[in-house]
Design a protein around this motif. Structure first.
Motif, PDB file in Angstrom:
ATOM      1  N   LEU A   1       0.918  -1.181  -0.062  1.00  0.00           N
ATOM      2  CA  LEU A   1      -0.047  -0.130  -0.471  1.00  0.00           C
ATOM      3  C   LEU A   1       0.979   1.041  -0.341  1.00  0.00           C
ATOM      4  O   LEU A   1       0.756   1.695  -0.914  1.00  0.00           O
TER       5      LEU A   1
ATOM      6  N   ILE B   1       0.382   3.675  -3.099  1.00  0.00           N
ATOM      7  CA  ILE B   1       0.316   5.159  -2.631  1.00  0.00           C
ATOM      8  C   ILE B   1       1.342   6.788  -3.132  1.00  0.00           C
ATOM      9  O   ILE B   1       0.974   7.271  -4.388  1.00  0.00           O
TER      10      ILE B   1
ATOM     11  N   VAL C   1      -5.813   1.477  -5.648  1.00  0.00           N
ATOM     12  CA  VAL C   1      -4.817   3.039  -5.919  1.00  0.00           C
ATOM     13  C   VAL C   1      -4.654   3.351  -6.345  1.00  0.00           C
ATOM     14  O   VAL C   1      -5.032   4.838  -6.035  1.00  0.00           O
TER      15      VAL C   1
END
Length: 451
Positions: A323, A327, A365
């Motif tokens: 993540l 991101i 994302v």
């Protein structure tokens, strides 16, 4: 120097004097007078190095060594032996000890040995760090046991002479990333990494793409063209979705794998290429062989070194790292502030089965960054499937996998039917719309039972 040393020796006077001398040299130490006490000290407060006497009451020094090596394989162990135990000390080194000292020894001798071991350990830690950085720069993110094992396997395979490698795994697990990592860690890294998706090319063009074609070899061939095999000479050729390779071409490709030579389409002479071939598939080639869709001899030739890429649902502890990486990357791509994932949203992600694996996570994302740049992502921002009841676990693993397969098949069937509807049943146009070759599209129609 090492900050903490464990001394395991039953001669209390010797231990006290050695402890004092080490403390004077700025090295902290703890002591134990039996093998059992030494192992207990290892568990309670793991040291940086252990000095272990060969002769101990009840549990011998060798027995302690065997157990320490088994439980703490990275721990340096220096054996202490009397003059008559030198042969046994050498045997201890073969069993896993780092080095040995013979009593009586000078303090300087011990300090020099500690310094050498410290330096070797520091260099090993640096090497491990750079290898980890190498894994991250190759796109392999995660420190879970599954990913650590995968990265170790990549390094072993990359450094080997293996010229035929088969990557197995579900769609979206990152097989292309693993293929590139193998190339970058190998001695071929300075040469080309050439990738081809066998499902994305029309059946009649795949042979020309692979092996090249002479001018006029087929309609539209207005000039001579080099194939991907020639481009990958001395480097790596990666064939994604190898199961989609048409049967007639499979025989020619097998010949290339076995002999290293090939003939361009329309050519009159053979060419030779030194290529490491990495093939990937998200389906069972054994089933494809049984159904007559894939040559058995080609399967065996490719299956010399097989690596299975773990699905995201088996890498729970990697989700946070992935993540963060996606991101940051997406925020740079969109030139905006990165989104933030609070615990309530993260828990939903951790409970999700991720049928699309890492690719699905990256796409999520990207979507959230575009829709909610710089914002805190709440549960309501996540797609509906994240709010469904958690999939069965433990004893119901088979049921969960079966349910996932059915879900993916229904989704695939729906996409195919929609493409056919939009093109008024024209299979060629439907295949083009889905980014598939006609051959791959026909195979999907057969598998899904669509007439």
């Amino acid at each position: 120097m090492r900050s903490q040393i464990l001394i395991v020796d039953d001669e209390k006077r010797f231990v006290r004097s050695l402890t004092f001398a080490l403390n004077q040299a700025g090295i902290q130490s703890q002591c134990a007078y039996t093998g059992e006490a030494g192992l207990a000290a290892l568990e309670e407060n793991p040291p940086d190095l252990m000095l272990l006497d060969l002769r101990l009451p009840e549990m011998s020094g060798m027995d302690v060594l065997y157990e320490a090596v088994r439980l703490y394989p990275e721990l340096p162990v220096v054996m202490i032996s009397a003059h008559g135990d030198t042969r046994a000390a050498v045997q201890a080194v073969k069993a896993g000890a780092t080095d040995y000292l013979t009593k009586p020894f000078a303090l300087d001798e011990l300090l020099h040995l500690i310094q050498n071991i410290t330096e070797r350990t520091r260099m090993q830690e640096e090497l491990t760090y750079h290898r980890t950085r190498g894994a991250s720069s190759s796109g392999l993110v995660g420190s879970s046991e599954a990913m650590t094992h995968l990265w170790q396997t990549i390094q072993r395979v990359a450094g080997s002479s293996a010229g035929r490698i088969l990557l197995l795994g579900e769609s979206g697990t990152g097989k292309a990333v693993v293929a590139r990592a193998i190339h970058e860690q190998s001695t071929r890294s300075s040469e080309a990494f050439v990738e081809i998706n066998c499902a994305a090319l029309p059946e009649q063009l795949i042979e020309a793409e692979l092996f090249g074609a002479e001018k006029g070899a087929y309609t539209g061939a207005h000039q001579k063209r080099s194939g991907l095999v020639a481009m990958a000479h001395r480097g790596t050729l990666f064939l994604d979705e190898i199961g989609e390779l048409p049967l007639p071409l499979q025989a020619k490709f097998l010949h290339f794998l076995e002999n290293g030579d090939y003939r361009p389409v329309g050519g009159g002479s053979n060419h030779i290429a030194d290529v490491r071939v990495i093939a990937a598939t998200n389906r069972s080639l054994e089933d494809e062989v049984r159904q007559g869709h894939f040559r058995e001899d080609l399967y065996f030739r490719l299956n010399v070194i097989a690596m299975t890429i773990p699905p995201l649902r088996e890498r729970g502890e990697d989700l946070r790292e992935l993540l963060d990486a996606f991101i940051d990357s997406q925020a740079r791509e969109e030139s905006c502030r990165p989104i933030k994932i609070p615990l309530e949203a993260l828990n939903l992600m951790l409970a999700y089965s991720w049928p699309g694996n890492v690719r699905e996570l990256r796409n999520l994302v990207e979507r959230l960054t575009i829709l909610y740049p710089g914002q805190l992502i709440r549960p309501q921002h996540l797609p509906a499937e994240f709010h469904a009841a958690s999939a069965p676990k433990g004893d119901n693993k088979q049921l969960r996998e079966s349910s996932l397969d059915q879900h993916l098949q229904r989704a695939e069937r729906q996409l195919v039917l929609e493409a056919l509807e939009k093109t008024d049943g024209h299979k060629g146009k439907a295949a083009e719309q889905l980014g598939l070759s006609r051959h791959a599209f026909k195979r999907r129609l057969q598998r899904l039972g669509i007439t």
